[in-house]
Design a protein around this motif. Structure first.
Motif, short mmCIF file in Angstrom:
data_model
loop_
_atom_site.label_atom_id
_atom_site.label_comp_id
_atom_site.label_asym_id
_atom_site.label_seq_id
_atom_site.Cartn_x
_atom_site.Cartn_y
_atom_site.Cartn_z
N ILE A 16 0.86 -1.19 0.00
CA ILE A 16 0.00 0.00 0.00
C ILE A 16 0.89 1.24 0.00
CG2 ILE A 16 -1.82 1.26 1.19
CD1 ILE A 16 -2.69 -1.43 0.04
N SER A 18 0.86 5.80 -0.95
CA SER A 18 0.01 6.99 -0.88
C SER A 18 0.03 7.71 -2.23
CB SER A 18 0.49 7.95 0.21
OG SER A 18 0.36 7.36 1.49
N GLU A 23 -4.01 9.71 -0.04
CA GLU A 23 -4.94 8.59 0.12
C GLU A 23 -4.23 7.27 -0.15
OE1 GLU A 23 -8.00 8.96 1.18
OE2 GLU A 23 -7.94 11.16 1.16
N GLN A 24 -4.79 6.19 0.41
CA GLN A 24 -4.21 4.87 0.18
C GLN A 24 -4.33 4.47 -1.29
OE1 GLN A 24 -6.37 2.54 3.22
NE2 GLN A 24 -4.40 2.20 4.18
N THR A 81 -5.88 4.24 -7.10
CA THR A 81 -6.66 4.28 -5.87
C THR A 81 -7.18 2.89 -5.53
OG1 THR A 81 -8.76 4.72 -6.99
CG2 THR A 81 -7.42 6.63 -6.40
N VAL A 107 -8.01 -3.86 3.93
CA VAL A 107 -7.12 -2.71 4.15
C VAL A 107 -7.95 -1.47 4.48
CG1 VAL A 107 -5.56 -1.09 3.00
CG2 VAL A 107 -5.19 -3.55 2.76
N GLU A 108 -9.02 -1.27 3.73
CA GLU A 108 -9.89 -0.10 3.97
C GLU A 108 -10.56 -0.18 5.34
OE1 GLU A 108 -11.34 1.33 -0.43
OE2 GLU A 108 -12.30 -0.44 0.42
N HIS A 111 -8.07 0.71 7.98
CA HIS A 111 -7.76 2.14 7.94
C HIS A 111 -8.86 2.94 8.63
CE1 HIS A 111 -6.09 5.90 6.53
NE2 HIS A 111 -7.25 6.22 5.98
#
Length: 270
Positions: A16, A18, A23-24, A81, A107-108, A111
């Motif tokens: 991951i 940025s 943003e990831q 994204t 992952v989201e 986060h």
């Protein structure tokens, strides 16, 4: 523990990163590698972009090159994204695509779980601490830039007066790189790309053909040098600045990798 959670506690399926907005995101090449796509990356990604993704919103294009572009073939990557990455995984319709999509969803979730709950005093305090730390980092970065300002100005002054490149020399460098990378490029294709695609030089039968456009001069990408030849004739020669040369070379490489040629569509090249 699910397979996805197990992977999250060891090594990530796809690293991951940025994007430009903080943003990831993920590397397009890294995702392409994990999905075990048989098609070469540039062709695969171009086919994926045809599904309607938008540059600047869904992805960013990154061209990686050495200081001397002719020292090796630059590679193009895409910072994608997580939303776009999940869609790309669905498009593949493979077990690896399903696995990667579930990984991105996890992952989201993780986060979001790390974000402070602003409905509680503790959450508000945690957010305030995060903002304070960010502000301190920005102040430190600003102070560092202020200290480096004289050196930056010196570099810009040097760059403005040295190493400008004519269209002919630039075309020779592009052709040499293209040959080493297995592509065939003609000088007139380079000239057309610089003028019609990038808008850096005047084209056509005008008396100022080959000189830098007003927009290119304003952006610091090209200049027009004027003088008098030994024969007494006045001349005006358009040249790329160092910044303009880097910009043009990256655009050339990106276009060739996506299309396999530098030739413009007939409607544009007229």
């Amino acid at each position: 523990m699910s397979q996805t959670n197990a992977m999250m506690t060891t090594a990530p399926l796809v690293p991951i990163v940025s994007d430009g907005r903080g943003e990831q995101a993920v590397s397009g090449r890294a995702l392409h590698s994990f999905l075990d796509i048989g098609t070469e990356y540039a062709r695969w990604m171009q086919r994926m972009l045809d599904y309607g993704f938008t540059e600047g919103r869904d992805y960013e294009v990154i061209v990686k090159s050495d200081e001397n572009p002719l020292g090796g073939r630059p590679s193009t990557d895409h910072v994608v994204t997580l939303d776009m990455a999940k869609e790309l995984c669905m498009i593949q319709r493979t077990p690896l695509g399903k696995q990667a999509r579930e990984y991105f969803i996890e992952v989201e979730k993780r986060h979001r779980a790390q974000q402070p709950d602003l409905s509680t005093p503790q959450g508000v305090l945690a957010m305030a601490k995060q903002l304070t730390a960010t502000a301190e980092e920005l102040v430190a970065a600003h102070e560092q830039l202020e200290q480096q300002h004289p050196l930056v100005q010196q570099a810009l002054t040097y760059q403005a007066g040295h190493n400008k490149t004519t269209r002919q020399d630039f075309a020779r460098e592009v052709i040499a790189w293209a040959q080493s990378a297995g592509y065939r490029v003609l000088q007139r294709e380079v000239f057309l790309f610089l003028s019609k695609k990038l808008g850096l030089f005047v084209r056509g039968e005008r008396s100022d053909a080959g000189t830098a456009t007003v927009d290119a001069i304003r952006r610091g990408l090209a200049v027009t040098e004027k003088g008098t030849a030994g024969s007494g004739h006045n001349f005006a020669t358009g040249k790329l600045t160092p910044v303009g040369k880097t910009y043009a070379f990256e655009r050339v490489v990106r276009y060739i990798e996506q299309n396999g040629t530098l030739a413009l569509p007939q409607a544009i090249s007229r």
